[in-house]
Scaffold this motif. Structure first.
Motif, PDB file in Angstrom:
ATOM      1  N   ASN A 291       0.859  -1.189   0.000  1.00 62.13           N
ATOM      2  CA  ASN A 291       0.000   0.000   0.000  1.00 62.13           C
ATOM      3  C   ASN A 291       0.891   1.234   0.000  1.00 62.13           C
ATOM      4  N   SER A 292       0.291   2.409  -0.054  1.00 60.64           N
ATOM      5  CA  SER A 292       1.063   3.645  -0.200  1.00 60.64           C
ATOM      6  C   SER A 292       1.944   3.946   1.009  1.00 60.64           C
ATOM      7  N   THR A 293       1.596   3.399   2.173  1.00 58.28           N
ATOM      8  CA  THR A 293       2.396   3.674   3.375  1.00 58.28           C
ATOM      9  C   THR A 293       3.773   3.010   3.324  1.00 58.28           C
ATOM     10  N   ASP A 294       3.962   2.062   2.405  1.00 56.77           N
ATOM     11  CA  ASP A 294       5.287   1.438   2.250  1.00 56.77           C
ATOM     12  C   ASP A 294       6.354   2.482   1.937  1.00 56.77           C
ATOM     13  N   TRP A 295       5.948   3.566   1.265  1.00 58.14           N
ATOM     14  CA  TRP A 295       6.914   4.582   0.862  1.00 58.14           C
ATOM     15  C   TRP A 295       7.473   5.366   2.045  1.00 58.14           C
ATOM     16  N   GLU A 296       6.848   5.248   3.217  1.00 58.60           N
ATOM     17  CA  GLU A 296       7.376   5.918   4.407  1.00 58.60           C
ATOM     18  C   GLU A 296       8.757   5.380   4.775  1.00 58.60           C
ATOM     19  N   GLU A 297       9.050   4.143   4.354  1.00 60.13           N
ATOM     20  CA  GLU A 297      10.338   3.511   4.647  1.00 60.13           C
ATOM     21  C   GLU A 297      11.370   3.751   3.547  1.00 60.13           C
ATOM     22  N   SER A 298      10.981   4.472   2.519  1.00 64.62           N
ATOM     23  CA  SER A 298      11.875   4.689   1.378  1.00 64.62           C
ATOM     24  C   SER A 298      13.044   5.604   1.742  1.00 64.62           C
ATOM     25  N   ASN A 299      14.225   5.206   1.328  1.00 65.94           N
ATOM     26  CA  ASN A 299      15.413   6.033   1.558  1.00 65.94           C
ATOM     27  C   ASN A 299      15.289   7.378   0.858  1.00 65.94           C
ATOM     28  N   TRP A 300      14.697   7.361  -0.329  1.00 65.14           N
ATOM     29  CA  TRP A 300      14.562   8.607  -1.093  1.00 65.14           C
ATOM     30  C   TRP A 300      13.523   9.532  -0.464  1.00 65.14           C
ATOM     31  N   ILE A 301      12.385   8.988  -0.052  1.00 61.59           N
ATOM     32  CA  ILE A 301      11.329   9.800   0.567  1.00 61.59           C
ATOM     33  C   ILE A 301      11.844  10.468   1.841  1.00 61.59           C
ATOM     34  N   ARG A 302      12.700   9.772   2.573  1.00 60.15           N
ATOM     35  CA  ARG A 302      13.232  10.315   3.828  1.00 60.15           C
ATOM     36  C   ARG A 302      14.330  11.352   3.599  1.00 60.15           C
ATOM     37  N   SER A 303      14.850  11.410   2.388  1.00 58.36           N
ATOM     38  CA  SER A 303      15.947  12.347   2.101  1.00 58.36           C
ATOM     39  C   SER A 303      15.405  13.707   1.651  1.00 58.36           C
ATOM     40  N   ALA A 304      16.301  14.682   1.620  1.00 60.00           N
ATOM     41  CA  ALA A 304      15.915  16.044   1.193  1.00 60.00           C
ATOM     42  C   ALA A 304      15.616  16.093  -0.301  1.00 60.00           C
ATOM     43  N   ASP A 305      16.144  15.106  -1.042  1.00 57.66           N
ATOM     44  CA  ASP A 305      15.925  15.082  -2.501  1.00 57.66           C
ATOM     45  C   ASP A 305      14.453  14.917  -2.871  1.00 57.66           C
ATOM     46  N   SER A 306      13.659  14.366  -1.972  1.00 59.16           N
ATOM     47  CA  SER A 306      12.240  14.135  -2.277  1.00 59.16           C
ATOM     48  C   SER A 306      11.403  15.415  -2.235  1.00 59.16           C
ATOM     49  N   LYS A 307      11.993  16.496  -1.675  1.00 58.97           N
ATOM     50  CA  LYS A 307      11.312  17.802  -1.590  1.00 58.97           C
ATOM     51  C   LYS A 307       9.944  17.704  -0.908  1.00 58.97           C
ATOM     52  N   GLY A 308       9.906  16.947   0.166  1.00 61.16           N
ATOM     53  CA  GLY A 308       8.682  16.866   0.959  1.00 61.16           C
ATOM     54  C   GLY A 308       7.622  15.924   0.416  1.00 61.16           C
ATOM     55  N   ARG A 309       7.961  15.155  -0.599  1.00 59.84           N
ATOM     56  CA  ARG A 309       6.994  14.192  -1.130  1.00 59.84           C
ATOM     57  C   ARG A 309       6.748  13.081  -0.112  1.00 59.84           C
ATOM     58  N   LYS A 310       5.529  12.603  -0.061  1.00 57.75           N
ATOM     59  CA  LYS A 310       5.192  11.464   0.788  1.00 57.75           C
ATOM     60  C   LYS A 310       5.193  10.174  -0.014  1.00 57.75           C
ATOM     61  N   VAL A 311       4.997  10.312  -1.316  1.00 57.53           N
ATOM     62  CA  VAL A 311       5.057   9.192  -2.266  1.00 57.53           C
ATOM     63  C   VAL A 311       5.649   9.722  -3.568  1.00 57.53           C
ATOM     64  N   PRO A 312       6.165   8.845  -4.446  1.00 55.00           N
ATOM     65  CA  PRO A 312       6.641   9.312  -5.753  1.00 55.00           C
ATOM     66  C   PRO A 312       5.493   9.910  -6.574  1.00 55.00           C
ATOM     67  N   ASP A 313       5.832  10.786  -7.504  1.00 53.95           N
ATOM     68  CA  ASP A 313       4.804  11.416  -8.342  1.00 53.95           C
ATOM     69  C   ASP A 313       4.047  10.389  -9.183  1.00 53.95           C
ATOM     70  N   SER A 314       4.670   9.248  -9.434  1.00 50.45           N
ATOM     71  CA  SER A 314       4.011   8.214 -10.252  1.00 50.45           C
ATOM     72  C   SER A 314       2.835   7.569  -9.532  1.00 50.45           C
ATOM     73  N   CYS A 315       2.686   7.832  -8.239  1.00 52.72           N
ATOM     74  CA  CYS A 315       1.520   7.336  -7.491  1.00 52.72           C
ATOM     75  C   CYS A 315       0.268   8.175  -7.759  1.00 52.72           C
TER      76      CYS A 315
END
Length: 254
Positions: free
Chosen positions: A161-185
């Motif tokens: 489910n979408s909450t899996d992305w909370e564990e993403s290394n990229w989502i947790r980094s500054a590179d994600s610019k505050g995204r909670k999930v990738p834009d492809s979601c």
């Protein structure tokens, strides 16, 4: 009486020749179909193959491509052997048919084995692949493209489910610019739309991308299996015709 029997035997041989020629033409076309299915799997679905740690699925497709190519060459050889009425060529043709048959059996066995282990493999590896490798380096660019394509094509978000992305290394980094999930979601994919994870904005699918990808691969394995079984059945008929024609021809002088 002897002349009648000889004429009857010659007529039977001619009938067998044309039956075998018709079979070879259909066999040649079938080889093209087998090869096309294998190439389609490797070219069109190569992104999804990169998400699978096991190479069994890709191996089945490569075997189909190889079998299809051999089938097409064998079909031409079969036509030559039939019209030249050479027992040596018929022997080679029969051996090639047998080899192709064994190759297709191997592809079928691999597909069946993978069918059994697919669910466990996806559960164990897809989430880790998506959260640990997504947008992590240039080496994993193909993984990033595969994940984005998977989520957009199948309208899903995350492994389970979408909450899996909370564990993403990229989502947790500054590179994600505050995204909670990738834009492809996102249902409508635009820059930084992943900052909002409300159900009205992103895909919330029960079972996540695992269930979607599993269904897709299982359906494709069924296609591979059906094509393999169909061609194998046709080959058995061809081998029977070849044996009959071989027996009807007189032994070649040495």
């Amino acid at each position: 009486m002897g002349a009648y029997e000889e004429k009857k035997e010659a007529c039977g041989t001619v009938c067998l020749k044309y039956l075998l020629f018709t079979f070879n033409f259909l066999f040649w076309l079938a080889g093209g179909v087998v090869m096309a299915v294998g190439v389609w799997t490797l070219v069109e679905k190569s992104d999804y193959i990169s998400l699978l740690p096991s190479k069994t699925y890709a191996a089945s497709a490569y075997i189909l491509v190889l079998a299809g190519a051999i089938v097409m060459v064998t079909g031409v050889l079969g036509c030559c052997a039939t019209f030249k009425e050479q027992r040596k060529l018929l022997r080679v043709y029969f051996v090639l048919l047998l080899c192709i048959f064994l190759l297709e059996i191997l592809a079928g066995v691999l597909a069946y084995i993978y069918y059994q282990q697919l669910n466990d493999e996806l559960k164990q590896n897809l989430k880790a692949t998506m959260t640990n490798k997504y947008r992590q380096s240039n080496e994993n660019e193909h993984i990033t493209k595969a994940v984005d394509k998977l989520q957009q094509e199948f309208k899903c978000c995350g492994s389970n489910n979408s909450t899996d992305w909370e564990e993403s290394n990229w989502i947790r980094s500054a590179d994600s610019k505050g995204r909670k999930v990738p834009d492809s979601c996102c249902k409508t994919e635009i820059e930084e739309c992943g900052q909002r994870d409300h159900p009205s904005n992103i895909y919330k699918v029960e079972g996540g991308c695992i269930s979607k990808l599993e269904k897709f691969i299982l359906d494709h394995l069924k296609i591979i299996g059906a094509v393999g079984i169909g061609i194998a059945c046709v080959q058995i008929i061809g081998m029977v015709f070849t044996c009959c024609l071989y027996r009807s021809l007189k032994a070649e002088p040495y």
